[in-house]
Structure formats: C-alpha cells, structure tokens
Design an enzyme around this catalytic site. Structure first.
Site, PDB file in Angstrom:
ATOM      1  N   PRO A   1     -14.577   6.178  19.090  1.00 49.66           N
ATOM      2  CA  PRO A   1     -14.883   7.565  18.823  1.00 49.66           C
ATOM      3  C   PRO A   1     -16.334   8.046  18.258  1.00 49.66           C
ATOM      4  CG  PRO A   1     -13.817   6.339  17.057  1.00 49.66           C
ATOM      5  CD  PRO A   1     -14.072   5.274  18.163  1.00 49.66           C
TER       6      PRO A   1
ATOM      7  N   GLN B   1      -8.466   9.755  15.600  1.00 52.46           N
ATOM      8  CA  GLN B   1      -9.067   8.983  14.633  1.00 52.46           C
ATOM      9  C   GLN B   1      -9.431   9.985  13.397  1.00 52.46           C
ATOM     10  OE1 GLN B   1     -13.304   7.902  13.796  1.00 52.46           O
ATOM     11  NE2 GLN B   1     -12.344   5.887  13.712  1.00 52.46           N
TER      12      GLN B   1
ATOM     13  N   CYS C   1     -17.398   4.956   9.189  1.00 51.93           N
ATOM     14  CA  CYS C   1     -18.716   6.008   9.401  1.00 51.93           C
ATOM     15  C   CYS C   1     -19.655   5.985   8.107  1.00 51.93           C
ATOM     16  CB  CYS C   1     -17.839   7.311   9.680  1.00 51.93           C
ATOM     17  SG  CYS C   1     -19.332   8.579   9.753  1.00 51.93           S
TER      18      CYS C   1
ATOM     19  N   ASN D   1     -16.862  -4.459  17.651  1.00 53.14           N
ATOM     20  CA  ASN D   1     -17.927  -3.215  18.186  1.00 53.14           C
ATOM     21  C   ASN D   1     -19.210  -3.457  17.667  1.00 53.14           C
ATOM     22  OD1 ASN D   1     -18.064  -0.169  16.519  1.00 53.14           O
ATOM     23  ND2 ASN D   1     -18.063  -0.224  18.781  1.00 53.14           N
TER      24      ASN D   1
ATOM     25  N   ASP E   1     -23.635  -2.724  19.449  1.00 53.35           N
ATOM     26  CA  ASP E   1     -24.484  -3.229  20.539  1.00 53.35           C
ATOM     27  C   ASP E   1     -24.217  -3.522  21.791  1.00 53.35           C
ATOM     28  OD1 ASP E   1     -26.281  -2.620  18.391  1.00 53.35           O
ATOM     29  OD2 ASP E   1     -26.360  -4.738  17.772  1.00 53.35           O
TER      30      ASP E   1
ATOM     31  N   GLY F   1     -19.327   2.120  22.580  1.00 56.38           N
ATOM     32  CA  GLY F   1     -19.529   3.439  21.792  1.00 56.38           C
ATOM     33  C   GLY F   1     -20.774   3.953  22.807  1.00 56.38           C
ATOM     34  N   ARG F   2     -22.010   3.775  22.186  1.00 58.69           N
ATOM     35  CA  ARG F   2     -23.137   4.537  22.816  1.00 58.69           C
ATOM     36  C   ARG F   2     -23.592   3.956  24.124  1.00 58.69           C
ATOM     37  NH1 ARG F   2     -23.163   5.560  17.568  1.00 58.69           N
ATOM     38  NH2 ARG F   2     -24.160   7.631  16.732  1.00 58.69           N
TER      39      ARG F   2
END
Length: 352
Positions: free
Chosen positions: A17, A78, A108, A218, A220, A242-243
């Site tokens: 997310p 989420q 976060c 999670n 890198d 993610g990114r």
C-alpha cells in the site's frame, strides 16, 4: 503459494500500500500482466492507507482510495489510526465492501500519519497496540494482518516482542519493512544483522511462537534478484513490493518466475510495457476524469520512462499534452515505433 489465516493466495508476492500510487487504476494494471510459463504472479494487492473516520463518513476521497472491483481480487484494505473502536468499525466497513484481508498500518513514518498517533507511532506503545489489534480481529471474519517497521529508532526495537504478541491476539500475518521510523526511506533495509534489529529476527521470533503465522519481507525490492535475496537471507514466507513496481508493473511476473526457476524470464516486451501505460491511463479515464487522468499519468512518466527506453524525450514530450485523445495518439504512435524497432510487423492498436 501463501496462506493468510483462512485465505489461500496463488503467489507469495504482494503489492504494497503506497499512498498516492496504489489506487484501483494501477492495481488493475498490475493484475493484467500475464504470468510467464504459467507462473502465478500477484498474490494480494493493497489499497492506499485509509483513514477510518473518513472511511466511515464515506467522503469522496476515501471512497476513491477504497475503491475496488471484481477484477481487483484478492484485495487488502489497509487502515491507520489509534482508536481501537473506530478501527474496528472501519474494519467492518471494509469487510462489507469487498476486503479479502484487512491490514493495520503500524509502519508509516510520514508526519501527517504519526502526528495523529497512527502508523509507526503504534510501535512505541506495544501494549495498547496489541489491544487495538485484538478489537479489530474480533470485529471481522476476514484475516487481519499488520505492517510494521523494526521499531521507532534503534533504541526502541520491537522485532522480537510485538510481532508474536500480535499473533497472540489473532493477527494472521505480519509484514516487516526493514527500517526504523527514524530512517524513513534512507539507507538500506536491514535483512539480517548480528543483532535483533532486522527482518530475520522477526521471522525467527514468529517461528518460535506462532509458526503458522507468515512473516513477509518488505523494503528495497526492485528486481527479481532482490526478491530472492530477501527470502534467502531472512527466511520470510513472501515478499511485499512497493516502489520497485511503480514503473515496472511486470516486476511480479519476472520475480515469480525467477523464484520458481532460478533464472529471469525473457524481458517483458517494450511495446507491451508501453501498452500498460496506456491501459493505466484508460483505467484512470474510466474511474476518474480527464483532468485527473492526464495529471496522474504525466506525473507517473518519471517512473515509467526508464523502463521504456530508448524513447528520446518521453518525459519532456508528454508535459504539454492537454487532452485524452492527444495522449492516446502520442502513445499509440510510440508503441508502433517500438514494434518496428523490435522487429515486429506494426498493426493498429485498439483502444483499451
């Protein structure tokens, strides 16, 4: 494959997310990429993080952030917040509106979330965080998960304490971002270290207390090799990306094959990569409006462009585009050029 409580997933690769990025339009693009050689790709995708109060009031922004569809399954919604009763009510809302699983955001590091005592602030008060998780678990019939960091800072590491305590009250999976809140996104994710401040420490602690509760790594993961390294070094049950996926939604396809076969599949064709960008735009047009669709896709070009090269001046040339038809024409022409460069016979590209 990966099991989260009562939910069986086809893949142990998950889409994270990411606020402002992982909306329905993008999730549908990720899901549309076919697996290579029959390998399943994406196991679970997550919505943007959702404010429970806004969700319960059903304001326009929250409804867009929580939007899903029959093609967007299985999906995790989420939630972030610190009030257990409100979080429980929001979890009921999420279950009623299509959530396969519900995640509690405990990771976060962004100020606007932590200043409301949400996100990784929950790591600073483990006892109350466990109480909050218990209320959410008891409120719904779908699996509840948690996404955490290693701790607030190196002096407040929770890798070996909070995750098993969350599992004690019924949390069915824990995803660990391998940084502290203080690090934000600086430095490198810690996979395995001599001390306790790493993803592997969470895996080991959970294996002793609750071996049936998977731990997901999670941080890198930008290549298939990164995904394999995460699993090999930490022993985690799966990887949340993610990114790394924002400019290459086919990363799940490549990673799934690499994890199974030990080698990467043939590169996803460049003209198909361009088609995904156009599909993303068409999803935005269908779900939002022309202004938002154009603004969003032009901003996202900084993510997509490196994976579409050679395409000279792509980021520059999209900037002045002011209409949906012009964007479509521009991208279709580019796709035809790419097909010629790849040695394929050009043919008309149909609208999505």
């Amino acid at each position: 494959m990966l099991r989260i409580g009562s939910v069986q997933l086809d893949s142990n690769l998950l889409l994270a997310p990411i606020a402002g990025y992982c909306d329905l339009a993008f999730r549908l693009v990720v899901r549309s990429v076919p697996g290579y050689a029959g390998r399943p790709t994406l196991g679970l995708a997550c919505t943007d993080l959702l404010c429970p109060q806004a969700l319960l009031s059903e304001n326009d922004k929250s409804m867009w952030l929580a939007a899903t569809s029959p093609k967007d399954q299985p999906v995790c919604m989420q939630l972030y917040g610190a009030d257990g009763d409100i979080m429980a009510d929001a979890a009921r809302w999420a279950q009623a509106h299509g959530a396969t699983t519900i995640d509690i955001n405990m990771g976060c590091p962004v100020d606007k979330v932590t200043k409301k005592n949400g996100g990784s602030t929950l790591l600073c008060d483990p006892a109350n965080t466990v109480k909050l998780a218990r209320k959410v678990v008891r409120a719904v019939d779908v699996p509840v998960t948690a996404k955490i960091r290693l701790g607030w800072d190196d002096g407040r590491i929770i890798t070996h304490t909070l995750p098993p305590a969350l599992a004690d009250v019924g949390v069915a999976m824990v995803t660990v971002h391998g940084r502290t809140t203080e690090q934000k996104f600086r430095g490198h994710a810690r996979l395995v270290t001599p001390g306790l401040d790493c993803i592997r420490a969470v895996v080991e602690a959970m294996a002793k207390a609750h071996p049936q509760v998977p731990v997901i790594g999670n941080g890198d993961v930008k290549t298939p090799q990164d995904a394999k390294r995460m699993i090999d070094l930490t022993g985690c049950a799966g990887v949340m990306i993610g990114r790394g996926a924002l400019g290459q939604p086919w990363l799940f396809r490549d990673a799934a094959y690499y994890l199974a076969a030990g080698e990467p599949p043939p590169p996803y064709p460049r003209h198909e990569r361009a088609r995904l960008v156009l599909d993303h735009f068409e999803n935005l047009m269908r779900l939002r409006d022309e202004r938002i669709a154009l603004t969003t896709i032009i901003r996202r070009m900084s993510w997509y462009s490196p994976h579409l090269q050679p395409w000279p001046h792509l980021k520059r040339d999209v900037q002045p585009i002011k209409s949906a038809d012009r964007f479509r024409d521009f991208f279709r022409a580019g796709m035809e050029r790419i097909k010629q460069e790849e040695g394929e016979t050009p043919h008309p590209v149909q609208a999505a």
